[in-house]
Design an enzyme around this catalytic site. Structure first.
Site, mmCIF file in Angstrom:
data_model
loop_
_atom_site.group_PDB
_atom_site.id
_atom_site.type_symbol
_atom_site.label_atom_id
_atom_site.label_comp_id
_atom_site.label_asym_id
_atom_site.label_seq_id
_atom_site.Cartn_x
_atom_site.Cartn_y
_atom_site.Cartn_z
ATOM 1 N N ASP A 123 0.853 -1.189 0.000
ATOM 2 C CA ASP A 123 0.000 0.000 0.000
ATOM 3 C C ASP A 123 0.886 1.235 0.000
ATOM 4 O O ASP A 123 2.020 1.189 0.482
ATOM 5 C CB ASP A 123 -0.902 0.008 1.237
ATOM 6 C CG ASP A 123 -1.916 -1.117 1.246
ATOM 7 O OD1 ASP A 123 -2.456 -1.439 0.173
ATOM 8 O OD2 ASP A 123 -2.194 -1.662 2.329
ATOM 9 N N ASP A 142 -7.104 -1.384 -4.413
ATOM 10 C CA ASP A 142 -8.174 -1.046 -3.475
ATOM 11 C C ASP A 142 -9.112 0.003 -4.072
ATOM 12 O O ASP A 142 -10.332 -0.058 -3.883
ATOM 13 C CB ASP A 142 -7.594 -0.527 -2.161
ATOM 14 C CG ASP A 142 -6.731 -1.545 -1.449
ATOM 15 O OD1 ASP A 142 -6.948 -2.759 -1.637
ATOM 16 O OD2 ASP A 142 -5.820 -1.121 -0.699
#
Length: 166
Positions: A123, A142
């Protein structure tokens, strides 16, 4: 009578999501070292911050003993296959279902690649409001999952009703 073309042709969008997701993660790992150090993009609002997540959204089950890697990998694989079947049964012209499904598949499989390759998801997008509010760090996959899911719900809620009752 030949069958109507299915929405499987929208899988090109899945491929685009996968490529963008994986390229952005390679960039993040190389450009944003060390992990956890914010690189300001928009002061008080957006940072690039390298983070790794062994769990799911919001680090759900991240502190588990490692079984979650395979659980979430299997879940992503199954969801992707189910959505591909849905795409196959969807007419090619039904972009209101095809685009969101393709986005969700691309996002799910983008994170699946991370889980299989490194046992954690990379991330790097950190949205916050100064020091008063922080959203968990996330990635392109995401974003695709979220946009796809919201679009499916919105298109479903606001679809024009068939006056014939169908």
């Amino acid at each position: 009578m030949s069958p109507k073309p299915s929405a499987l042709s929208w899988l090109w969008l899945t491929a685009v999501v996968l490529v963008l997701d994986q390229l952005s993660k390679v960039w993040a790992v190389h450009a944003l070292q060390p992990e956890g150090v914010p690189h300001v993009v928009i002061p008080g609002f957006l940072n690039w911050t390298l983070a790794f997540n062994t769990g799911a959204a919001f680090s759900f089950l991240a502190s588990s003993a490692g079984w979650q890697r395979w659980f979430f990998a299997l879940l992503a694989l199954v969801i992707g296959v189910v959505l591909i079947v849905w795409l196959k049964r969807t007419p090619r012209s039904d972009h209101r279902n095809a685009v969101p499904l393709a986005l969700i598949i691309g996002g799910a499989w983008g994170n699946l690649i991370d889980r299989l390759h490194q046992a954690k998801v990379t991330d790097f997008i950190h949205v916050h409001y100064y020091d008063t509010w922080n959203y968990p760090v996330f990635n392109v996959a995401d974003c695709a999952i979220t946009v796809g899911a919201v679009a499916l719900v919105a298109f479903g809620l606001f679809a024009k009703k068939d006056p014939a009752g169908g």
